[in-house]
Enzyme design. Structure first.
Site, PDB file in Angstrom:
ATOM      1  N   THR A  67       2.499   2.964   8.760  1.00  0.00           N
ATOM      2  CA  THR A  67       1.186   2.925   8.100  1.00  0.00           C
ATOM      3  C   THR A  67       0.952   4.228   7.334  1.00  0.00           C
ATOM      4  O   THR A  67       1.856   5.080   7.240  1.00  0.00           O
ATOM      5  CB  THR A  67       0.076   2.584   9.123  1.00  0.00           C
ATOM      6  N   LYS A  71       4.130   4.772   4.099  1.00  0.00           N
ATOM      7  CA  LYS A  71       4.661   3.464   3.683  1.00  0.00           C
ATOM      8  C   LYS A  71       5.681   3.544   2.541  1.00  0.00           C
ATOM      9  O   LYS A  71       6.548   2.689   2.437  1.00  0.00           O
ATOM     10  CB  LYS A  71       3.505   2.538   3.287  1.00  0.00           C
ATOM     11  N   ASP A 107       2.883  -7.672   4.278  1.00  0.00           N
ATOM     12  CA  ASP A 107       1.480  -7.856   3.859  1.00  0.00           C
ATOM     13  C   ASP A 107       1.297  -9.109   2.991  1.00  0.00           C
ATOM     14  O   ASP A 107       0.395  -9.911   3.221  1.00  0.00           O
ATOM     15  CB  ASP A 107       0.995  -6.641   3.055  1.00  0.00           C
ATOM     16  N   ALA A 135      -1.856  -3.197  -1.651  1.00  0.00           N
ATOM     17  CA  ALA A 135      -2.127  -4.562  -1.171  1.00  0.00           C
ATOM     18  C   ALA A 135      -2.025  -5.551  -2.334  1.00  0.00           C
ATOM     19  O   ALA A 135      -1.468  -6.644  -2.187  1.00  0.00           O
ATOM     20  CB  ALA A 135      -3.507  -4.620  -0.526  1.00  0.00           C
TER      21      ALA A 135
HETATM   22  N1  LIG Z   1      -6.127  -7.504   5.703  1.00  0.00           N
HETATM   23  C1  LIG Z   1      -5.018  -6.815   5.682  1.00  0.00           C
HETATM   24  O1  LIG Z   1      -4.073  -7.090   6.425  1.00  0.00           O
HETATM   25  C2  LIG Z   1      -4.878  -5.668   4.709  1.00  0.00           C
HETATM   26  C3  LIG Z   1      -3.602  -5.136   4.423  1.00  0.00           C
HETATM   27  C4  LIG Z   1      -3.510  -4.078   3.486  1.00  0.00           C
HETATM   28  C5  LIG Z   1      -4.676  -3.576   2.897  1.00  0.00           C
HETATM   29  N2  LIG Z   1      -5.886  -4.115   3.236  1.00  0.00           N
HETATM   30  C6  LIG Z   1      -7.126  -3.593   2.619  1.00  0.00           C
HETATM   31  O2  LIG Z   1      -6.991  -3.673   1.203  1.00  0.00           O
HETATM   32  C7  LIG Z   1      -7.743  -2.637   0.579  1.00  0.00           C
HETATM   33  C8  LIG Z   1      -6.844  -1.896  -0.425  1.00  0.00           C
HETATM   34  O3  LIG Z   1      -5.739  -1.340   0.252  1.00  0.00           O
HETATM   35  P1  LIG Z   1      -4.525  -0.670  -0.578  1.00  0.00           P
HETATM   36  O4  LIG Z   1      -3.518  -0.264   0.427  1.00  0.00           O
HETATM   37  O5  LIG Z   1      -4.140  -1.555  -1.712  1.00  0.00           O
HETATM   38  O6  LIG Z   1      -5.274   0.636  -1.150  1.00  0.00           O
HETATM   39  P2  LIG Z   1      -4.930   1.486  -2.450  1.00  0.00           P
HETATM   40  O7  LIG Z   1      -3.485   1.388  -2.796  1.00  0.00           O
HETATM   41  O8  LIG Z   1      -5.547   2.817  -2.220  1.00  0.00           O
HETATM   42  O9  LIG Z   1      -5.770   0.737  -3.627  1.00  0.00           O
HETATM   43  C9  LIG Z   1      -7.183   0.772  -3.644  1.00  0.00           C
HETATM   44  C10 LIG Z   1      -7.696  -0.163  -4.734  1.00  0.00           C
HETATM   45  O10 LIG Z   1      -9.129  -0.162  -4.689  1.00  0.00           O
HETATM   46  C11 LIG Z   1      -9.648   0.204  -5.971  1.00  0.00           C
HETATM   47  N3  LIG Z   1     -10.913   0.919  -5.792  1.00  0.00           N
HETATM   48  C12 LIG Z   1     -11.177   1.909  -4.908  1.00  0.00           C
HETATM   49  N4  LIG Z   1     -12.464   2.300  -5.045  1.00  0.00           N
HETATM   50  C13 LIG Z   1     -12.999   1.543  -6.035  1.00  0.00           C
HETATM   51  C14 LIG Z   1     -14.289   1.486  -6.649  1.00  0.00           C
HETATM   52  N5  LIG Z   1     -15.289   2.285  -6.258  1.00  0.00           N
HETATM   53  N6  LIG Z   1     -14.485   0.575  -7.627  1.00  0.00           N
HETATM   54  C15 LIG Z   1     -13.491  -0.254  -8.019  1.00  0.00           C
HETATM   55  N7  LIG Z   1     -12.255  -0.233  -7.503  1.00  0.00           N
HETATM   56  C16 LIG Z   1     -12.005   0.648  -6.510  1.00  0.00           C
HETATM   57  C17 LIG Z   1      -8.569   1.090  -6.575  1.00  0.00           C
HETATM   58  O11 LIG Z   1      -8.750   1.149  -7.968  1.00  0.00           O
HETATM   59  P3  LIG Z   1      -8.116   2.388  -8.820  1.00  0.00           P
HETATM   60  O12 LIG Z   1      -6.672   2.014  -9.056  1.00  0.00           O
HETATM   61  O13 LIG Z   1      -8.926   2.419 -10.042  1.00  0.00           O
HETATM   62  O14 LIG Z   1      -8.278   3.622  -7.974  1.00  0.00           O
HETATM   63  C18 LIG Z   1      -7.316   0.293  -6.159  1.00  0.00           C
HETATM   64  O15 LIG Z   1      -7.145  -0.850  -6.961  1.00  0.00           O
HETATM   65  C19 LIG Z   1      -8.252  -1.743   1.715  1.00  0.00           C
HETATM   66  O16 LIG Z   1      -9.578  -2.132   1.962  1.00  0.00           O
HETATM   67  C20 LIG Z   1      -7.369  -2.118   2.900  1.00  0.00           C
HETATM   68  O17 LIG Z   1      -8.015  -1.959   4.143  1.00  0.00           O
HETATM   69  C21 LIG Z   1      -6.004  -5.154   4.105  1.00  0.00           C
END
Ligand SMILES: NC(=O)c1ccc[n+]([C@@H]2O[C@H](COP(=O)([O-])OP(=O)(O)OC[C@H]3O[C@@H](n4cnc5c(N)ncnc54)[C@H](OP(=O)(O)O)[C@@H]3O)[C@@H](O)[C@H]2O)c1
Length: 280
Positions: A67, A71, A107, A135
């Site tokens: 995690t 990753k 994922d 994600a």
């Molecule tokens: N359910 C599950 O099993 C699972 C698995 C993995 C992840 N998740 C969830 O998925 C989400 C994203 O995870 P990740 O690993 O992909 O994170 P990440 O790589 O940090 O990506 C974050 C994403 O959110 C966007 N973002 C952040 N703040 C924002 C705002 N204020 N307005 C608009 N867009 C915003 C970012 O846009 P920018 O590119 O513009 O910064 C980017 O597209 C998290 O909530 C995580 O907990 C869930």
């Protein structure tokens, strides 16, 4: 759980790890499956990642989950990668196969499996995906395999959506892909055609976060999937108010864990017990 000289070790590498629910989910699964395995969370600092990964071989561990923040960085220490992990460039599961470490990303497949469980087929569907982080890439790689009709990507930082589109170029087949500027997300020209909306932005994770998109422009038959799992988000509240079908991220979390279990053990995961452990 009875620990003996034959107990096999599975772990979690991350930093921090104390908040993780994975030990609860996996130990419940091992117990239900009657496997003499134990799952432990290891706080691995970035400077120790190489040493910790080599220890998987030295200690003959079964494997680990990986995690934040490792990753991507752990890939350099692995011997091979699954096709998903190769495209996504990030992994969440390592298995030790006779001293060779293979990396997987479960994922995206966990996401697809959670929709299959709800009998929602992606084939021929029009999909809108918000976000372009880790994600988003894992999910879009898996959903393209199910042959939807089209996939629209939008993200606050547009260049990241373009990067995803490039990475998926060789796996998209006949699927139409389009990138839309984030500013245009609330007035999409063909909004009524969209069947599935997926939020992979982290907007919604905290109390007071607004929904990342206004759902009123869509048809009431829209299925809304928010991968955030720590709370019921404003997006899901909106979907509920509008009578749309919706799903939060807990099932994806369970199915990605179930797939890790299957990679380590070669056995079908006891999904119901894993879900029960998580809810408890
Ligand atoms: N359910 C599950 O099993 C699972 C698995 C993995 C992840 N998740 C969830 O998925 C989400 C994203 O995870 P990740 O690993 O992909 O994170 P990440 O790589 O940090 O990506 C974050 C994403 O959110 C966007 N973002 C952040 N703040 C924002 C705002 N204020 N307005 C608009 N867009 C915003 C970012 O846009 P920018 O590119 O513009 O910064 C980017 O597209 C998290 O909530 C995580 O907990 C869930």
């Amino acid at each position: 759980m009875k620990i003996t000289g034959k107990t096999k070790i599975v772990g979690l590498f991350g930093y921090p790890v104390t908040h993780s629910l994975s030990p609860l989910i996996h130990n419940a699964a091992f117990e239900k499956a009657g496997l003499n395995f134990i799952y432990l969370a290891f706080p691995v600092k970035s400077s120790n990642l190489g040493e910790a990964t080599r220890a998987i071989k030295a200690l003959e561990m079964v494997g680990v989950n990986v995690t934040i923040p490792h990753k991507q960085k752990i890939i350099q220490y692995l011997d091979e990668l699954s096709p998903e992990a190769n495209v996504v460039g990030a992994i969440n599961t390592v298995v030790n196969r006779e001293g060779k470490l293979a990396g997987y990303n479960t994922d995206g497949e966990g996401f697809a499996e959670s929709l299959r469980e709800k009998s929602f087929s992606l084939k021929g569907k029009h999909i809108l995906l918000l976000g372009a982080g880790g994600a988003a890439l894992a999910i879009s790689f898996s959903l393209l395999k199910e042959k939807p009709e089209s996939l629209i990507l939008t993200n606050r930082t547009l260049s990241r959506a373009k990067d995803i589109s490039k990475k998926l170029a060789s796996s998209r087949g006949e699927v139409k892909m389009e990138i839309v500027e984030f500013e245009r997300r609330n007035s999409l020209p063909r909004a009524k055609e969209i069947d599935l909306l997926i939020n992979t932005t982290s907007l919604g994770m905290q109390e007071g976060h607004p929904a990342p998109i206004n759902l009123e422009q869509f048809s009431s038959s829209l299925f809304v999937y928010d991968v955030i799992y720590n709370r019921e988000t404003e997006l899901l509240n909106q979907a509920k108010r509008l009578g749309m079908r919706y799903q939060g991220g807990l099932d994806m979390l369970i199915f990605q864990a179930a797939l890790s279990f299957e990679i380590w053990t070669g056995r079908k995961a006891p999904v119901d017990e894993m879900r029960e452990a998580l809810m408890r």
